[in-house]
Design an enzyme around this catalytic site. Sequence first.
Site, PDB file in Angstrom:
ATOM      1  N   GLU A  65     -52.782 -21.784 -91.684  1.00 28.65           N
ATOM      2  CA  GLU A  65     -52.796 -22.271 -90.306  1.00 28.65           C
ATOM      3  C   GLU A  65     -52.274 -21.181 -89.372  1.00 28.65           C
ATOM      4  O   GLU A  65     -51.332 -20.453 -89.715  1.00 28.65           O
ATOM      5  CB  GLU A  65     -51.914 -23.514 -90.199  1.00 28.65           C
ATOM      6  CG  GLU A  65     -51.849 -24.121 -88.798  1.00 28.65           C
ATOM      7  CD  GLU A  65     -50.855 -25.276 -88.716  1.00 28.65           C
ATOM      8  OE1 GLU A  65     -51.047 -26.154 -87.872  1.00 28.65           O
ATOM      9  OE2 GLU A  65     -49.878 -25.268 -89.489  1.00 28.65           O
ATOM     10  N   LYS A  76     -56.970 -30.963 -86.511  1.00 29.02           N
ATOM     11  CA  LYS A  76     -55.661 -31.448 -86.952  1.00 29.02           C
ATOM     12  C   LYS A  76     -55.223 -32.649 -86.123  1.00 29.02           C
ATOM     13  O   LYS A  76     -55.245 -32.623 -84.898  1.00 29.02           O
ATOM     14  CB  LYS A  76     -54.630 -30.323 -86.840  1.00 29.02           C
ATOM     15  CG  LYS A  76     -53.231 -30.703 -87.323  1.00 29.02           C
ATOM     16  CD  LYS A  76     -52.273 -29.526 -87.153  1.00 29.02           C
ATOM     17  CE  LYS A  76     -50.866 -29.856 -87.613  1.00 29.02           C
ATOM     18  NZ  LYS A  76     -49.937 -28.705 -87.404  1.00 29.02           N
ATOM     19  N   CYS A 120     -51.178 -28.685 -92.425  1.00 31.45           N
ATOM     20  CA  CYS A 120     -49.728 -28.673 -92.242  1.00 31.45           C
ATOM     21  C   CYS A 120     -49.102 -30.065 -92.152  1.00 31.45           C
ATOM     22  O   CYS A 120     -49.042 -30.775 -93.143  1.00 31.45           O
ATOM     23  CB  CYS A 120     -49.364 -27.816 -91.030  1.00 31.45           C
ATOM     24  SG  CYS A 120     -47.669 -27.152 -91.111  1.00 31.45           S
TER      25      CYS A 120
END
Length: 515
Positions: A81, A184, A217
């Site tokens: 990321e 995300k 993440c």
Amino acid sequence: MTLLSAFASFVFTLAAVENQPVMESSYVAAVYEHNLILNPEPLVQLSRSAALQHMQKNLDIYEEQAAEAAKQGAQILVFPEDGIHGYHFSRSSISGYLETIPDPQQESWNPCTEPEKYNVTEVLQRLSCMARRNKLYLVANMAGLQPCPLKTDPTSSCPSDGRWQFNTNVVFRSDGLLVARYHKYNLFFEESFDTPPQPELIAFDTPFAGKFGLITCFDILFHKPTIALVEKGVRQLIFPTAWMNLLPLLDSVQFHRALSLGADITLLAANLRNDRLNMRGSGIYTPFSATYHHAQRGDPEEGRLLVARVPVLDRQWLDKNVTTQEEEVKAELISPKATDSGFCHHESCSDASPAPPSSDTFTSSMMWDTFTFVLVNETEGVTNVCNGTFCCLLEYRRFPQGDSEELYALGAFAGMHKNGIYAHQVCALVRCAGLDLSSCGQKVEEAETKLDFQLEGKFGTRYVYPSVLVSKMVLDEPEHFEKGADGRVVLKHSNMSGGLVTACLYGRMYHLDNE
């Protein structure tokens, strides 16, 4: 799981030899931990040409690593990321880094062979050609832009500037075709990006291993998209991350390995390397093995490529591709190791322990939650501790090394994490940072005392993730991990490879989250 080999600055490969399936249905995966080149002034807006000049420096490194991964036979490569552009931007200062990324579910586009189709897509083009040149699937994270219709409706999710800015994963096929795009959903203090209007469950197919799902993440801690993908049968997850390590419970390799074991999945985790922010730790984790790298303090701040052969877990792919002789091994691969039939719809559950809790308990903060602890200070014994009606039981034998004096404690917590977003139940055996009770729950990286132990609790969720972390951020594979239909979970381990830092059963109560 035993330590089979350690090589080149603490790259470890661990495998449960007695449980490791041997079959032709495997593939070679690679992840790259990237020491990214940062924009030193991320809050200053750059022109497109200046932003592109910065990103090309990181892409030059990606080029080198993709070639090396291909040389080692990798069929899929994952980058971390923020690895191309960096972080700590504002909404306006990141504008020069943004590219509009078409939806592969709506149209077919190969940026490498059709560069003229869209303007301002230099990063997409370079990634596409990188995948094509090296003949591998490539996953990267970048800053995406998507125009949205401005509406006068105050409930509209379209920002006032008429565009969404998304933290985006992109996937390219081995010929350069863009095959997947994921935005995300669970942002972590990311001012420059928007939360998508709805969570996306994005997966893509490969000819060598079937289906992979995409998460990023902070997503890993939540039901959507992570567990929602697993519940749909996606057992191979790709995980670009910029993970800041949080001991004693959420160090990168510790929790990523724990999720792989507890959810019975493969996780391809590519992290950044940034010592100032304590970002380090990447790995290729399967239910049967772990290949990982966790730099130590003082190690050179540099990138690291990990490559490993791992078994295919996709049920449909295995149904189509395995031979008759492989059916028995296939059954082992596709069958979950443990199941749990129900939930307790409260933050804690009763009847969790066969014995009353110790009267010598104390409270201390661990990762911003107030745990109830009891000391583990005898040579051997049985003890338990409760936080409310959620209880943890420990049977143990200590093996002190030399003259070291180390304090250990068993902690329990059940409830909402301090951030008020997610709920968890945790049983954790930890080395205290000092000899004061208040140091129990604080960060520790090294230990000398080894223990044989059995840790258990009765959880109100089937999502419980086990970990054993020993000195210098080394993973020990639990000797035994079992989940019962009544919520009882057992973690057993002996013959540690190093002094114990943390042994943990981390239960996530997704159904109580405030999402």
